[in-house]
Design a protein around this motif. Structure first.
Motif, PDB file in Angstrom:
ATOM      1  N   ASP A 173      15.628  -8.429 -13.937  1.00  0.00           N
ATOM      2  CA  ASP A 173      16.824  -8.277 -14.473  1.00  0.00           C
ATOM      3  C   ASP A 173      17.478  -9.163 -15.000  1.00  0.00           C
ATOM      4  N   THR A 174      18.969  -8.573 -15.437  1.00  0.00           N
ATOM      5  CA  THR A 174      19.599  -9.638 -16.618  1.00  0.00           C
ATOM      6  C   THR A 174      20.101 -10.842 -15.724  1.00  0.00           C
ATOM      7  N   TYR A 175      20.195 -10.886 -14.466  1.00  0.00           N
ATOM      8  CA  TYR A 175      20.596 -11.834 -13.483  1.00  0.00           C
ATOM      9  C   TYR A 175      19.573 -12.944 -13.194  1.00  0.00           C
ATOM     10  N   SER A 176      18.339 -12.844 -13.904  1.00  0.00           N
ATOM     11  CA  SER A 176      17.148 -13.518 -13.843  1.00  0.00           C
ATOM     12  C   SER A 176      16.737 -13.362 -12.258  1.00  0.00           C
ATOM     13  N   ASN A 177      16.836 -12.356 -11.509  1.00  0.00           N
ATOM     14  CA  ASN A 177      16.217 -11.832 -10.298  1.00  0.00           C
ATOM     15  C   ASN A 177      14.930 -11.388 -10.465  1.00  0.00           C
ATOM     16  N   VAL A 178      14.004 -11.553  -9.686  1.00  0.00           N
ATOM     17  CA  VAL A 178      12.547 -11.217 -10.046  1.00  0.00           C
ATOM     18  C   VAL A 178      12.086 -10.627  -8.525  1.00  0.00           C
ATOM     19  N   SER A 179      11.749  -9.189  -8.904  1.00  0.00           N
ATOM     20  CA  SER A 179      11.312  -8.366  -7.645  1.00  0.00           C
ATOM     21  C   SER A 179       9.870  -8.027  -7.892  1.00  0.00           C
ATOM     22  N   THR A 180       9.225  -8.085  -6.767  1.00  0.00           N
ATOM     23  CA  THR A 180       7.666  -7.968  -6.807  1.00  0.00           C
ATOM     24  C   THR A 180       7.419  -7.009  -5.446  1.00  0.00           C
ATOM     25  N   LYS A 181       6.367  -6.008  -5.793  1.00  0.00           N
ATOM     26  CA  LYS A 181       6.078  -5.142  -4.740  1.00  0.00           C
ATOM     27  C   LYS A 181       4.467  -4.936  -4.935  1.00  0.00           C
ATOM     28  N   VAL A 182       3.777  -4.963  -3.783  1.00  0.00           N
ATOM     29  CA  VAL A 182       2.388  -4.616  -4.053  1.00  0.00           C
ATOM     30  C   VAL A 182       2.301  -3.667  -2.887  1.00  0.00           C
ATOM     31  N   THR A 183       1.310  -2.633  -3.386  1.00  0.00           N
ATOM     32  CA  THR A 183       1.076  -1.458  -2.448  1.00  0.00           C
ATOM     33  C   THR A 183      -0.257  -1.216  -2.326  1.00  0.00           C
ATOM     34  N   LEU A 184      -0.843  -1.201  -1.155  1.00  0.00           N
ATOM     35  CA  LEU A 184      -2.168  -0.812  -0.798  1.00  0.00           C
ATOM     36  C   LEU A 184      -2.272   0.745  -0.301  1.00  0.00           C
ATOM     37  N   ASN A 185      -3.221   1.467  -0.981  1.00  0.00           N
ATOM     38  CA  ASN A 185      -3.216   3.026  -0.525  1.00  0.00           C
ATOM     39  C   ASN A 185      -4.542   3.055   0.314  1.00  0.00           C
ATOM     40  N   ASP A 186      -4.518   4.011   1.242  1.00  0.00           N
ATOM     41  CA  ASP A 186      -5.500   4.203   2.233  1.00  0.00           C
ATOM     42  C   ASP A 186      -6.163   2.898   2.861  1.00  0.00           C
ATOM     43  N   VAL A 187      -5.126   1.900   3.244  1.00  0.00           N
ATOM     44  CA  VAL A 187      -5.736   0.986   3.971  1.00  0.00           C
ATOM     45  C   VAL A 187      -6.300   1.686   5.356  1.00  0.00           C
ATOM     46  N   PHE A 188      -5.619   2.540   5.905  1.00  0.00           N
ATOM     47  CA  PHE A 188      -6.240   3.244   6.996  1.00  0.00           C
ATOM     48  C   PHE A 188      -6.119   4.964   6.660  1.00  0.00           C
ATOM     49  N   SER A 189      -6.736   5.743   7.317  1.00  0.00           N
ATOM     50  CA  SER A 189      -6.555   7.085   7.004  1.00  0.00           C
ATOM     51  C   SER A 189      -5.169   7.689   6.719  1.00  0.00           C
ATOM     52  N   SER A 190      -4.833   8.143   5.653  1.00  0.00           N
ATOM     53  CA  SER A 190      -3.712   8.504   5.403  1.00  0.00           C
ATOM     54  C   SER A 190      -2.479   7.641   5.657  1.00  0.00           C
ATOM     55  N   THR A 191      -2.822   6.478   5.349  1.00  0.00           N
ATOM     56  CA  THR A 191      -1.781   5.460   5.526  1.00  0.00           C
ATOM     57  C   THR A 191      -1.641   4.265   4.262  1.00  0.00           C
ATOM     58  N   LYS A 192      -0.414   4.033   3.807  1.00  0.00           N
ATOM     59  CA  LYS A 192      -0.524   3.005   2.704  1.00  0.00           C
ATOM     60  C   LYS A 192       0.572   2.044   3.161  1.00  0.00           C
ATOM     61  N   VAL A 193       0.287   0.730   2.899  1.00  0.00           N
ATOM     62  CA  VAL A 193       0.996  -0.382   3.094  1.00  0.00           C
ATOM     63  C   VAL A 193       1.776  -1.331   1.972  1.00  0.00           C
ATOM     64  N   ALA A 194       2.852  -1.443   2.056  1.00  0.00           N
ATOM     65  CA  ALA A 194       3.432  -2.328   0.871  1.00  0.00           C
ATOM     66  C   ALA A 194       4.315  -3.455   1.391  1.00  0.00           C
ATOM     67  N   PHE A 195       4.168  -4.482   0.478  1.00  0.00           N
ATOM     68  CA  PHE A 195       4.721  -5.760   0.722  1.00  0.00           C
ATOM     69  C   PHE A 195       5.667  -6.282  -0.687  1.00  0.00           C
ATOM     70  N   GLY A 196       7.007  -6.532  -0.386  1.00  0.00           N
ATOM     71  CA  GLY A 196       7.838  -6.885  -1.389  1.00  0.00           C
ATOM     72  C   GLY A 196       8.696  -7.926  -1.145  1.00  0.00           C
ATOM     73  N   PHE A 197       9.044  -8.566  -2.053  1.00  0.00           N
ATOM     74  CA  PHE A 197       9.999  -9.732  -2.081  1.00  0.00           C
ATOM     75  C   PHE A 197      10.863  -9.856  -3.378  1.00  0.00           C
ATOM     76  N   SER A 198      11.829 -10.656  -3.343  1.00  0.00           N
ATOM     77  CA  SER A 198      12.618 -10.975  -4.480  1.00  0.00           C
ATOM     78  C   SER A 198      12.730 -12.626  -4.460  1.00  0.00           C
ATOM     79  N   ILE A 199      13.008 -12.938  -5.881  1.00  0.00           N
ATOM     80  CA  ILE A 199      13.202 -14.375  -6.202  1.00  0.00           C
ATOM     81  C   ILE A 199      14.575 -14.484  -6.805  1.00  0.00           C
ATOM     82  N   PRO A 200      15.566 -15.318  -6.516  1.00  0.00           N
ATOM     83  CA  PRO A 200      15.656 -16.501  -5.560  1.00  0.00           C
ATOM     84  C   PRO A 200      15.889 -16.122  -4.323  1.00  0.00           C
ATOM     85  N   ASP A 201      16.122 -14.882  -3.690  1.00  0.00           N
ATOM     86  CA  ASP A 201      16.403 -14.254  -2.349  1.00  0.00           C
ATOM     87  C   ASP A 201      15.319 -14.873  -1.388  1.00  0.00           C
ATOM     88  N   HIS A 202      15.247 -15.565  -0.621  1.00  0.00           N
ATOM     89  CA  HIS A 202      13.954 -16.136   0.097  1.00  0.00           C
ATOM     90  C   HIS A 202      13.942 -15.031   1.444  1.00  0.00           C
TER      91      HIS A 202
END
Length: 276
Positions: free
Chosen positions: A72-101
């Motif tokens: 964004d315009t304030y130099s915040n970087v957001s990332t999200k990784v989504t894994l579909n069908d990790v298990f049956s009918s289940t998806k898992v997502a991991f996200g974080f923002s920089i610089p907010d640790h």
């Protein structure tokens, strides 16, 4: 999973789409560039008064993995990784923002023919835990959501709701704000061929014994042009006109007027959504 209930966040969505969606009183632009290779780019910007904020996001899909990245315009970087069908009918997502640790978050989404569960937990020493669940079918669903702060051992939220959805109508009742607010909504489709709908939402606040309501309608003038109007019990009136000037590209003009205020000027907004 076509018979699965909608997530709890979708309870009352048809009323929100009718009464809230696309109404905008700022200057807004959205540019979306899809790609057949699995990499898409979206840029958006909003001007409020004399302040302009925006962001650029990209999404890459490869197999069962989706990666979303936004700056964004304030130099915040957001990332999200989504894994579909990790298990049956289940998806898992991991996200974080920089610089907010402390922004790391793990999400788990599970869909069953008669239940949908969405949960998230912060990845920090004192995480916030959110769990939302809905049971039923695509026609009728009941559910709730709970938020818990492990640092203070207290609940940050607890809501509950029930919805009934049919092709020609949708009704929902939601108890929110930790049981302090009751919302009831109803949307009826008069003519599905021209998008003619009417809806109403009523809100009661138990703490102040206040009641409020809003009424809205939508109508499609032609296959490319739609109009909406809504009225509030406090005297405000809002309208919008949306035109699809090319496939999946829209221009929307919105206006709101407060009939009870002699000093307030009408609010005007313009939104452009472009997709090459």
């Amino acid at each position: 999973m076509g018979s699965s209930p909608a997530p709890f966040s979708d309870i009352g969505r048809r009323a929100r789409d009718l009464l809230i969606k696309d109404f905008n009183y700022d200057q807004k632009i959205l540019l979306s560039i899809p790609s057949s290779s699995g990499l898409g780019i979206t840029a958006s910007g909003v001007k409020r008064d004399d302040v302009f904020v925006g962001d650029i996001s990209t999404q890459h899909k490869s197999g069962n993995t989706t990666v979303d990245l936004k700056v964004d315009t304030y130099s915040n970087v957001s990332t999200k990784v989504t894994l579909n069908d990790v298990f049956s009918s289940t998806k898992v997502a991991f996200g974080f923002s920089i610089p907010d640790h402390k922004s790391g978050k793990l999400e788990v989404h599970y869909a069953h023919p008669h239940a949908v569960i969405n949960s998230s937990i912060g990845l920090n020493p004192s995480p916030l835990l959110d769990v939302a669940a809905a049971i039923g079918t695509k026609d009728i669903a009941i559910g709730g959501t709970v938020g818990f702060d492990t640092a203070t051992s207290s609940f940050t939220k607890y809501d509950a709701g029930i919805s009934l959805n049919k092709p020609d109508f949708s009704a929902a009742v939601i108890l929110t704000d930790k049981g302090q607010t009751l919302k009831a909504s109803y949307v009826h489709t008069i003519n599905p061929f021209n998008g003619n709908e009417v809806g109403v939402e009523m809100i009661h606040r138990f703490s102040t014994y206040e009641n409020s309501f809003s009424i809205g309608s939508s109508h499609r003038i032609d296959p490319l042009t739609a109009v909406k109007a809504k009225f509030f019990d406090n005297g405000k009136v809002a309208m919008l006109c949306q035109r699809e000037w090319r496939p999946k590209s829209f221009v929307t003009v919105s206006a709101e007027y407060d009939s009870k205020s002699t000093k307030a000027s009408p609010k005007l907004g313009l939104a452009l959504a472009l997709k090459p």
